[in-house]
Design an enzyme around this catalytic site. Structure first.
Site, PDB file in Angstrom:
ATOM      1  N   CYS A  37      -2.681 -13.461  65.953  1.00 42.49           N
ATOM      2  CA  CYS A  37      -1.302 -13.146  65.576  1.00 42.49           C
ATOM      3  C   CYS A  37      -0.904 -11.737  65.967  1.00 42.49           C
ATOM      4  O   CYS A  37       0.268 -11.394  65.973  1.00 42.49           O
ATOM      5  CB  CYS A  37      -1.116 -13.343  64.069  1.00 42.49           C
ATOM      6  SG  CYS A  37      -1.294 -15.065  63.564  1.00 42.49           S
ATOM      7  N   THR A  47      12.274 -32.173  56.600  1.00 41.64           N
ATOM      8  CA  THR A  47      11.582 -33.409  56.943  1.00 41.64           C
ATOM      9  C   THR A  47      10.083 -33.150  57.083  1.00 41.64           C
ATOM     10  O   THR A  47       9.655 -32.251  57.797  1.00 41.64           O
ATOM     11  CB  THR A  47      12.125 -33.983  58.258  1.00 41.64           C
ATOM     12  OG1 THR A  47      13.533 -34.206  58.118  1.00 41.64           O
ATOM     13  CG2 THR A  47      11.440 -35.300  58.591  1.00 41.64           C
ATOM     14  N   ALA A  65      -4.302 -26.053  58.966  1.00 41.07           N
ATOM     15  CA  ALA A  65      -5.101 -27.162  59.486  1.00 41.07           C
ATOM     16  C   ALA A  65      -5.738 -26.881  60.839  1.00 41.07           C
ATOM     17  O   ALA A  65      -6.810 -27.421  61.152  1.00 41.07           O
ATOM     18  CB  ALA A  65      -4.240 -28.423  59.575  1.00 41.07           C
ATOM     19  N   GLY A  98      -0.621 -21.180  57.453  1.00 43.52           N
ATOM     20  CA  GLY A  98      -0.989 -20.083  56.579  1.00 43.52           C
ATOM     21  C   GLY A  98       0.086 -19.022  56.444  1.00 43.52           C
ATOM     22  O   GLY A  98       0.293 -18.461  55.365  1.00 43.52           O
ATOM     23  N   THR A  99       0.794 -18.721  57.526  1.00 43.51           N
ATOM     24  CA  THR A  99       1.823 -17.687  57.457  1.00 43.51           C
ATOM     25  C   THR A  99       2.939 -18.090  56.506  1.00 43.51           C
ATOM     26  O   THR A  99       3.373 -17.293  55.658  1.00 43.51           O
ATOM     27  CB  THR A  99       2.388 -17.386  58.860  1.00 43.51           C
ATOM     28  OG1 THR A  99       1.348 -16.845  59.674  1.00 43.51           O
ATOM     29  CG2 THR A  99       3.544 -16.406  58.789  1.00 43.51           C
ATOM     30  N   GLN A 110      -9.620 -19.193  56.902  1.00 41.40           N
ATOM     31  CA  GLN A 110     -10.813 -19.240  57.752  1.00 41.40           C
ATOM     32  C   GLN A 110     -11.997 -19.959  57.107  1.00 41.40           C
ATOM     33  O   GLN A 110     -13.047 -20.088  57.737  1.00 41.40           O
ATOM     34  CB  GLN A 110     -11.246 -17.815  58.123  1.00 41.40           C
ATOM     35  CG  GLN A 110     -10.262 -17.061  58.995  1.00 41.40           C
ATOM     36  CD  GLN A 110     -10.192 -17.609  60.417  1.00 41.40           C
ATOM     37  OE1 GLN A 110     -11.035 -18.382  60.851  1.00 41.40           O
ATOM     38  NE2 GLN A 110      -9.164 -17.205  61.148  1.00 41.40           N
TER      39      GLN A 110
END
Length: 377
Positions: free
Chosen positions: A323, A237, A200, A68-69, A179
């Site tokens: 975080c 990658t 995920a 998400g970040t 969320q």
């Protein structure tokens, strides 16, 4: 140990672990043209397709990333770059006071670069309303970024209504929906958003894997440069094992979503009932918020002491966003709701998952009652 910190990370499910190990055993790079590479590519794209199916979008609108970040940063900086390339000057960004730091930090960087940034104030329940967004829009607004489910208090925004306000003015709309999956129905296309970001590890997939949705015709410029992976939008990658496991985990989470929502609602109600006798305890956020998250304030208690006492009693909870753990600042979400700094420092977040049991919730409530007695002067 009673784990009640699912908003920080959902443990990998057995199905996801199996998929991860199977994909990790493949030797090939998914960008390679030989057979080993193409076997890896097949699993990578299968994971993407599974995620797309749950979200109800074309798989080609999804960029796989690290979480998400990264997705939030890509949206804000990418949209800013696109605006500056088209107009030759900084524009205007609208976001909120209660966003995750993954949105607030890049917003402040843009402000330092000359962008005008409006931070919408929430109502007392942490909600934002179409009329407030309408009033904040300007002719140079380049992006609106408002989360779907708040990670600290569980407030669920009316994303379709907010996105419609932005769309009526031709302004791209982004929602951090990290969320939501596995608990709430998530349909970025039906919501009318331009961009949506996901991670995920919030739905039982692996850490370090995320997804950025960009509506067709609204692809963002890359903010990192290198190879041509992910259609040139996110070079590097690709994480075959992560994508495969993320897709499997989300498929299983979606299949159980309605049952999970009902289960979490019952757990939340039980927890609030079991803790109602704690002197002065207050609940933050709307009653109709996400059943996954409960934020409670115990005025006069030391939040860090509460957390340590709970840990000694075998309960894992948090002060707020993972975080922001370790910072000395009180929660910006709670102070935006009007809590004093002292009350914000006396607040804990409990978050539940499908594997959480009623007995665990009952024991956690008893532990909180005991910890509260220890933690008050």
């Amino acid at each position: 140990m009673i784990y009640l910190d699912y908003a920080a990370t959902h443990p990998m499910t057995p199905e996801a672990q199996e998929a991860y190990l199977r994909a990790a055993a493949l030797p090939g790079n998914p960008a390679s043209v030989h057979a080993a590479g193409q076997a890896a590519r097949e699993l990578l794209e299968e994971g993407r397709a599974r995620i797309a199916a749950v979200l109800g979008v074309d798989a080609r609108t999804l960029t796989l990333n690290s979480g998400g970040t990264e997705g939030d940063n890509h949206v804000l900086f990418g949209a800013a770059q696109a605006w500056e390339d088209a107009h030759g000057r900084p524009g205007h960004l609208i976001t909120t006071q209660t966003e995750h730091s993954a949105v607030l930090a890049p917003a402040r960087v843009l402000a330092a670069r000359g962008w005008a940034v409006t931070f919408l104030a929430p109502d007392v329940q942490g909600l934002y309303h179409p009329e407030g967004l309408q009033a904040a829009l300007r002719d140079d607004t380049a992006l609106v970024s408002i989360h779907h489910v708040n990670n600290e208090i569980g407030a669920v925004q009316d994303t379709p209504a907010l996105a419609a306000v932005a769309a009526a003015r031709g302004v791209p709309y982004h929602t951090d929906a990290v969320q939501a999956p596995g608990v709430h129905a998530v349909q970025p296309g039906a919501w009318g958003v331009t961009y949506a970001t996901f991670s995920a590890h919030k739905w039982g997939g692996p850490r370090g894997v995320g997804v950025l949705y960009a509506r067709r015709g609204h692809a963002l410029p890359p903010v990192t440069h290198g190879g041509g992976q992910e259609s040139g939008l996110r070079p590097g990658t690709q994480n075959t094992a992560g994508a495969s496991a993320a897709g499997v985990a989300l498929t299983h989470a979606e299949a159980r979503r309605e049952a999970t929502h009902a289960h979490l609602s019952a757990l939340k109600a039980q927890f609030l009932s079991d803790t109602a006798g704690i002197p002065g305890l207050r609940v933050n956020g709307p009653a109709a918020g996400s059943p996954k998250i409960v934020s409670v304030t115990l005025p006069g208690a030391d939040g860090e002491a509460l957390l340590m006492n709970l840990d000694m009693l075998g309960v894992c909870a948090s002060l707020g966003s993972a975080c922001a753990a370790g910072t000395m600042q009180p929660s910006h979400v709670l102070t935006a709701l009007g809590l004093s700094e002292a009350d914000a420092r006396s607040t804990l977040r409990f978050s539940f998952g499908a594997a959480t049991t009623p007995d665990e919730v009952h024991s956690a409530a008893a532990a909180l009652t005991q910890a509260a007695q220890w933690s008050r002067p």
